[in-house]
Design an enzyme around this catalytic site. Sequence first.
Site, PDB file in Angstrom:
ATOM      1  N   ARG A   1       0.876  -1.189   0.000  1.00  0.00           N
ATOM      2  CA  ARG A   1       0.000   0.000   0.000  1.00  0.00           C
ATOM      3  C   ARG A   1       0.897   1.217   0.000  1.00  0.00           C
ATOM      4  O   ARG A   1       1.720   1.390   0.905  1.00  0.00           O
ATOM      5  CB  ARG A   1      -0.897  -0.003   1.242  1.00  0.00           C
ATOM      6  CG  ARG A   1      -1.540   1.343   1.478  1.00  0.00           C
ATOM      7  CD  ARG A   1      -2.656   1.314   2.493  1.00  0.00           C
ATOM      8  NE  ARG A   1      -3.830   0.635   1.977  1.00  0.00           N
ATOM      9  CZ  ARG A   1      -5.025   0.711   2.526  1.00  0.00           C
ATOM     10  NH1 ARG A   1      -5.213   1.420   3.613  1.00  0.00           N
ATOM     11  NH2 ARG A   1      -6.049   0.071   2.006  1.00  0.00           N
TER      12      ARG A   1
ATOM     13  N   HIS B   1      -7.515   0.871  -6.299  1.00  0.00           N
ATOM     14  CA  HIS B   1      -7.667  -0.018  -5.137  1.00  0.00           C
ATOM     15  C   HIS B   1      -8.353  -1.315  -5.597  1.00  0.00           C
ATOM     16  O   HIS B   1      -9.521  -1.564  -5.293  1.00  0.00           O
ATOM     17  CB  HIS B   1      -8.497   0.705  -4.067  1.00  0.00           C
ATOM     18  CG  HIS B   1      -8.417   0.097  -2.706  1.00  0.00           C
ATOM     19  ND1 HIS B   1      -7.652  -1.027  -2.416  1.00  0.00           N
ATOM     20  CD2 HIS B   1      -9.014   0.444  -1.524  1.00  0.00           C
ATOM     21  CE1 HIS B   1      -7.785  -1.321  -1.130  1.00  0.00           C
ATOM     22  NE2 HIS B   1      -8.606  -0.459  -0.573  1.00  0.00           N
TER      23      HIS B   1
ATOM     24  N   GLN C   1     -10.144  -3.870  -3.067  1.00  0.00           N
ATOM     25  CA  GLN C   1     -11.431  -3.405  -2.562  1.00  0.00           C
ATOM     26  C   GLN C   1     -12.533  -3.696  -3.579  1.00  0.00           C
ATOM     27  O   GLN C   1     -13.617  -4.168  -3.228  1.00  0.00           O
ATOM     28  CB  GLN C   1     -11.361  -1.898  -2.279  1.00  0.00           C
ATOM     29  CG  GLN C   1     -12.661  -1.297  -1.789  1.00  0.00           C
ATOM     30  CD  GLN C   1     -13.082  -1.802  -0.407  1.00  0.00           C
ATOM     31  OE1 GLN C   1     -12.297  -1.756   0.530  1.00  0.00           O
ATOM     32  NE2 GLN C   1     -14.297  -2.288  -0.298  1.00  0.00           N
TER      33      GLN C   1
ATOM     34  N   ASP D   1     -17.136   7.396  -1.176  1.00  0.00           N
ATOM     35  CA  ASP D   1     -15.847   7.295  -0.478  1.00  0.00           C
ATOM     36  C   ASP D   1     -15.541   8.684   0.085  1.00  0.00           C
ATOM     37  O   ASP D   1     -16.188   9.675  -0.284  1.00  0.00           O
ATOM     38  CB  ASP D   1     -14.771   6.836  -1.484  1.00  0.00           C
ATOM     39  CG  ASP D   1     -13.400   6.641  -0.846  1.00  0.00           C
ATOM     40  OD1 ASP D   1     -13.322   6.524   0.398  1.00  0.00           O
ATOM     41  OD2 ASP D   1     -12.391   6.610  -1.597  1.00  0.00           O
TER      42      ASP D   1
ATOM     43  N   CYS E   1     -16.280   1.830   0.916  1.00  0.00           N
ATOM     44  CA  CYS E   1     -15.070   1.050   1.177  1.00  0.00           C
ATOM     45  C   CYS E   1     -14.625   1.166   2.635  1.00  0.00           C
ATOM     46  O   CYS E   1     -13.914   0.306   3.123  1.00  0.00           O
ATOM     47  CB  CYS E   1     -13.963   1.479   0.230  1.00  0.00           C
ATOM     48  SG  CYS E   1     -13.616   3.245   0.315  1.00  0.00           S
TER      49      CYS E   1
ATOM     50  N   ARG F   1     -13.662  -8.526   1.912  1.00  0.00           N
ATOM     51  CA  ARG F   1     -12.246  -8.265   1.645  1.00  0.00           C
ATOM     52  C   ARG F   1     -11.438  -9.523   1.951  1.00  0.00           C
ATOM     53  O   ARG F   1     -10.537  -9.901   1.202  1.00  0.00           O
ATOM     54  CB  ARG F   1     -11.730  -7.103   2.522  1.00  0.00           C
ATOM     55  CG  ARG F   1     -12.295  -5.739   2.207  1.00  0.00           C
ATOM     56  CD  ARG F   1     -11.824  -5.217   0.860  1.00  0.00           C
ATOM     57  NE  ARG F   1     -10.373  -5.158   0.739  1.00  0.00           N
ATOM     58  CZ  ARG F   1      -9.610  -4.158   1.195  1.00  0.00           C
ATOM     59  NH1 ARG F   1     -10.158  -3.116   1.782  1.00  0.00           N
ATOM     60  NH2 ARG F   1      -8.294  -4.174   1.032  1.00  0.00           N
TER      61      ARG F   1
HETATM   62  N1  NVA Z   1      -9.857   6.947  -1.156  1.00  0.00           N
HETATM   63  C1  NVA Z   1      -9.508   6.438   0.139  1.00  0.00           C
HETATM   64  C2  NVA Z   1      -9.774   4.966   0.213  1.00  0.00           C
HETATM   65  C3  NVA Z   1      -9.492   4.333   1.532  1.00  0.00           C
HETATM   66  C4  NVA Z   1      -9.731   2.856   1.532  1.00  0.00           C
HETATM   67  C5  NVA Z   1      -8.049   6.745   0.419  1.00  0.00           C
HETATM   68  O1  NVA Z   1      -7.223   6.566  -0.498  1.00  0.00           O
HETATM   69  O2  NVA Z   1      -7.717   7.166   1.523  1.00  0.00           O
HETATM   70  N1   CP Z   2     -11.136  -0.021   2.597  1.00  0.00           N
HETATM   71  C1   CP Z   2      -9.863  -0.130   3.009  1.00  0.00           C
HETATM   72  O1   CP Z   2      -8.960  -0.387   2.235  1.00  0.00           O
HETATM   73  O2   CP Z   2      -9.703   0.005   4.353  1.00  0.00           O
HETATM   74  P1   CP Z   2      -8.311   0.195   5.124  1.00  0.00           P
HETATM   75  O3   CP Z   2      -7.768   1.538   4.710  1.00  0.00           O
HETATM   76  O4   CP Z   2      -8.690   0.145   6.568  1.00  0.00           O
HETATM   77  O5   CP Z   2      -7.391  -0.923   4.737  1.00  0.00           O
END
Ligand code: NVA
Ligand code: CP
Length: 300
Positions: free
Chosen positions: A102, A129, A132, A219, A259, A287
């Site tokens: 990540r 992502h 997800q 989101d 998400c 997930r």
């Molecule tokens: N768009 C959000 C998704 C989190 C799962 C982020 O990147 O923080």
């Molecule tokens: N939706 C998601 O990816 O959650 P986290 O940021 O908690 O991993």
Amino acid sequence: MKHLLKLGDLSKNEIFSILNLADQLKYERKKGVKKDYLAGKTLGMIFQKSSTRTRVSFEVGMGELGGRALFLSNRDLQIGRGEPVQDTARVLSRYLDGIMIRTFEQKEVEDLAKYGSIPVINGLTDYCHPCQVLADLMTIRERKGSFEGLKMTFVGDGNNMANSLMVGAIKMGMSFAIACPNGYQPDPELVAWARENGDFTMTDDVLEACKDADVIYTDVWASMGQEEEKKIREQAFAGYQVNDRALSVAKHDCMVLHCLPAHRGEEITAEVFEAHADEIFEEAENRLHAQKAVLVKLLK
Ligand code: NVA
Ligand code: CP
């Protein structure tokens, strides 16, 4: 399938195959059946951003498959002090069986796959992502039976989630509408791809996008790494909210997905969130199952 870097790399059949295996693994888990598909395998998990769901579901998932997972924080790895990704990739390939990462830039994930010799899984970048969206597709199919002819609407920022959802929805035969403010549209190349390959609409009008929707998705207004833009974004996204009004123009049995983490009172009202909590938390559970399927496909 050698990696999971972005959803666009997968064919419709590959996505179906992951979803089918995910359903099977979910069923086996419910029945208490344990199969060590990944006995002796180790997944390294590099996190340059926070996570609750991704971290826990990958770690638990590897354990349930008979393997193990190593949590590798940016704060502790040399990558956080500037060691090149090319070197990190070649070193980790000699210890591990797979890497989940990540991070911010999509290029870092692509480079890890390019220079390493083991499967790489994208656990979120600023661009997309995919993990997800596999769980989201699984949840939609569980509730709706199939994808063909469904309309998915995304309300809010044209961010990593929007980028992956539009690809996933269109590949699986759904139509896709997005309501976003000017200046916050999804990736232009993906927009062009979506227009060419499916039924895609982009508007700044939430009600227009939500009309007759089967699934409404939203989101956060400010993603990880955009904390400093919070104030500007609160202004830009005012009105881009999943609320009773948005739901009133959708189909009567419209699902609402998120998400997570969710910001009640911003992109979604507390009322809509709670009314659809069953779907949203099933989505979060999925997930685990969807990623276990990806792990089996890539690491076994
Ligand atoms: N768009 C959000 C998704 C989190 C799962 C982020 O990147 O923080
Ligand atoms: N939706 C998601 O990816 O959650 P986290 O940021 O908690 O991993």
